[in-house]
Scaffold this active site. Structure first.
Site, PDB file in Angstrom:
ATOM      1  N   PHE A 155       0.834  -1.202   0.000  1.00 25.55           N
ATOM      2  CA  PHE A 155       0.000   0.000   0.000  1.00 25.55           C
ATOM      3  C   PHE A 155       0.867   1.250   0.000  1.00 25.55           C
ATOM      4  O   PHE A 155       0.549   2.249   0.638  1.00 25.55           O
ATOM      5  CB  PHE A 155      -0.928   0.007   1.224  1.00 25.55           C
ATOM      6  CG  PHE A 155      -1.844  -1.183   1.294  1.00 25.55           C
ATOM      7  CD1 PHE A 155      -2.964  -1.258   0.479  1.00 25.55           C
ATOM      8  CD2 PHE A 155      -1.572  -2.245   2.150  1.00 25.55           C
ATOM      9  CE1 PHE A 155      -3.808  -2.364   0.529  1.00 25.55           C
ATOM     10  CE2 PHE A 155      -2.406  -3.347   2.209  1.00 25.55           C
ATOM     11  CZ  PHE A 155      -3.529  -3.416   1.402  1.00 25.55           C
ATOM     12  N   GLY A 259      -8.474  17.915  -9.142  1.00 25.70           N
ATOM     13  CA  GLY A 259      -7.267  17.798  -9.954  1.00 25.70           C
ATOM     14  C   GLY A 259      -7.577  17.332 -11.363  1.00 25.70           C
ATOM     15  O   GLY A 259      -8.733  17.309 -11.782  1.00 25.70           O
ATOM     16  N   CYS A 266      -1.032   2.604 -10.481  1.00 24.01           N
ATOM     17  CA  CYS A 266      -1.953   1.726  -9.743  1.00 24.01           C
ATOM     18  C   CYS A 266      -3.423   1.952 -10.060  1.00 24.01           C
ATOM     19  O   CYS A 266      -4.116   1.036 -10.491  1.00 24.01           O
ATOM     20  CB  CYS A 266      -1.741   1.900  -8.241  1.00 24.01           C
ATOM     21  SG  CYS A 266      -0.175   1.276  -7.700  1.00 24.01           S
TER      22      CYS A 266
END
Ligand code: ADP
Length: 439
Positions: A155, A259, A266
């Site tokens: 992660f 954004g 990923c």
């Protein structure tokens, strides 16, 4: 704590290298194997093939301490009893499925040299059900060796990967062999001692956790981008809206920043793989499919903003694109939204000069060049487009370029310049998600 048993990490890419260097720092003896000769040579010389803050120093430190070595040859790992597999699982362009050929090849390599009872840990992100299939494959290849597959998804956040390695929020381990899980937990004893929660499960749950976590975060990013379309059009300021909802602890502030759309190695890959996998099993993930479609369309929303600012005919107009990496503090351009935006602008006939402090992107289109400085990118520009949230773009003295640009217009997709609006009063400064008529 000194751990004498050796650990092999197969694949010295982003995931594998951080894992290898991190474990070596925790005083394990680590052997890192990669099939790329160039990569192995670089690593032996202490040069990381990727940019990640702190990585070069840490690599130098563990090489110096004699805790890590690099090799091309799997045979050198024959004395290891734990094998972390961290090869890439890229999306197959034709099917949308994850390409598992590197993984199977690595598993076969490991099966030839692993000693009896060794543990093979899958760090690569793999479709749900893969670990079970890998276990069957190992049992078929080397039935007498009793090798055990453990799922242990990573992660790490690019740009903070070293910190994330040493301070994980959880460790997920999946498998059906208690001893194998205990072996890995033992390797991670530093995390256990620090009170990091361990989620121990079957293979399927562990594999699902990785995909579901990325899908959820991709959904959060996409959700706020859609709300930003609303504030942009109807009225309001997306930054304030993000804050107002993010302070609710059930929602949380992270991943609620407007954004250019999610990108990177990923989210695009994992969301697509999960959606494709789910469809194949007849359990279509409708939310996720919408997330993917909305994110894919984000570039057209941005194009519309560019047209708002420069007019409908963009052909021949010059745009300085600041930021190529999919996010700040990395040189990773895989599935970067900056690149899809660059393509969209080139398709409109715009002349694009892109600059990034770290990342490189080549394109044969004669209207595209990569600049080596902000000044060069902005020289003659009709619009300066801020795409990546690099500090360098936040702090830059844009007023110094007022004379060299064709038009003093900025479109800031990250709201990086919002705190400096007054100082940039000579610019026509535009954001996404903020309606300038808002009182
Ligand atoms: P990620 O970002 O997930 O770490 P990368 O594609 O950057 O993925 O890195 C994967 C690495 O694994 C590459 O350096 C590649 O050369 C290496 N690799 C692929 N197949 C094998 C294999 N069978 N054995 C060892 N290394 C491999």
């Amino acid at each position: 704590m000194t751990n004498s048993s050796s650990i092999a990490v197969i694949g010295a890419g982003y995931v594998g290298l951080i894992q290898a260097v991190g474990l070596a720092k925790q005083e394990h003896n680590v052997l890192c194997i990669d099939v790329s000769e160039e990569r192995v040579n670089q690593l032996q010389a202490g040069v990381p093939p990727i940019y990640e803050e702190g990585l070069e120093d840490l690599l130098g430190e563990v090489i110096e301490a004699g805790r890590i070595s690099f090799s091309l040859d799997i045979i050198t790992a024959r004395d290891c009893n734990t094998f972390f597999i961290a090869v890439g699982t890229p999306t197959d362009d034709k099917t949308g499925n994850a390409n598992l050929s590197y993984l199977y090849s690595a598993i076969e390599d490991v099966s030839t040299i692993a000693p009896n009872g060794a543990v093979v840990v899958v760090k690569s992100t793999v479709p749900i059900g893969t670990c079970e299939r890998l276990q069957n494959r190992l049992d078929e290849l080397v039935p007498n060796k009793k090798l055990a597959i453990v799922s242990n998804p990573e992660f790490l956040r690019e740009g903070r990967a070293i910190q994330d390695f040493f301070h994980p929020e959880r460790v997920v381990l999946g498998g059906n062999n208690k001893n194998a899980i205990a072996t890995i937990r033992d390797i991670y004893s530093a995390f256990d001692e620090a009170g990091v929660p361990f989620v121990v499960s079957d293979w399927f749950s562990s594999e699902t956790i990785k995909y579901a976590a990325n899908a959820f975060l991709a959904m959060k990013v996409t959700f706020i981008n859609e709300i930003a379309n609303l504030t942009q059009t109807v009225g309001g300021d997306i930054e304030t809206v993000s804050k107002g909802i993010g302070l609710d602890s059930r929602i949380g502030e992270q991943f609620l920043r407007v954004g250019p759309g999610y990108g990177g190695s990923c989210f695009p890959k994992d969301t697509l793989a999960l959606a494709t996998m789910a469809r194949r099993h007849g359990v279509q993930q409708q939310i996720l499919e919408a997330v993917i479609a909305v994110n894919d369309n984000r570039r057209y929303m941005i194009l519309r903003r560019v047209e708002d600012i420069l007019g409908q005919n963009l052909r021949g107009l010059r745009v300085a694109v600041l930021g190529i990496a999919f996010k700040a503090n990395t040189d990773d351009v895989r599935d970067s939204s900056a690149i899809s935006i660059i393509h969209t602008l080139l398709d409109e006939g715009m002349v694009v000069k892109a600059y990034d402090p770290m990342a490189k992107y080549e394109n044969n289109d004669h209207n595209y060049t990569q600049s080596t400085s902000i000044e060069d990118a902005m020289n003659g520009a009709d619009l300066t487009l801020i795409v990546t949230e690099w500090e360098e773009f936040k702090d830059y003295d844009y007023n110094s370029q007022l004379q060299s640009v064709q038009q003093a217009k900025i479109l800031d997709l990250r709201l990086s310049l919002k705190p400096r609006q007054l100082e940039l009063a000579d610019w026509n400064l535009n954001f996404i998600g903020i309606n300038s008529d808002t009182k």
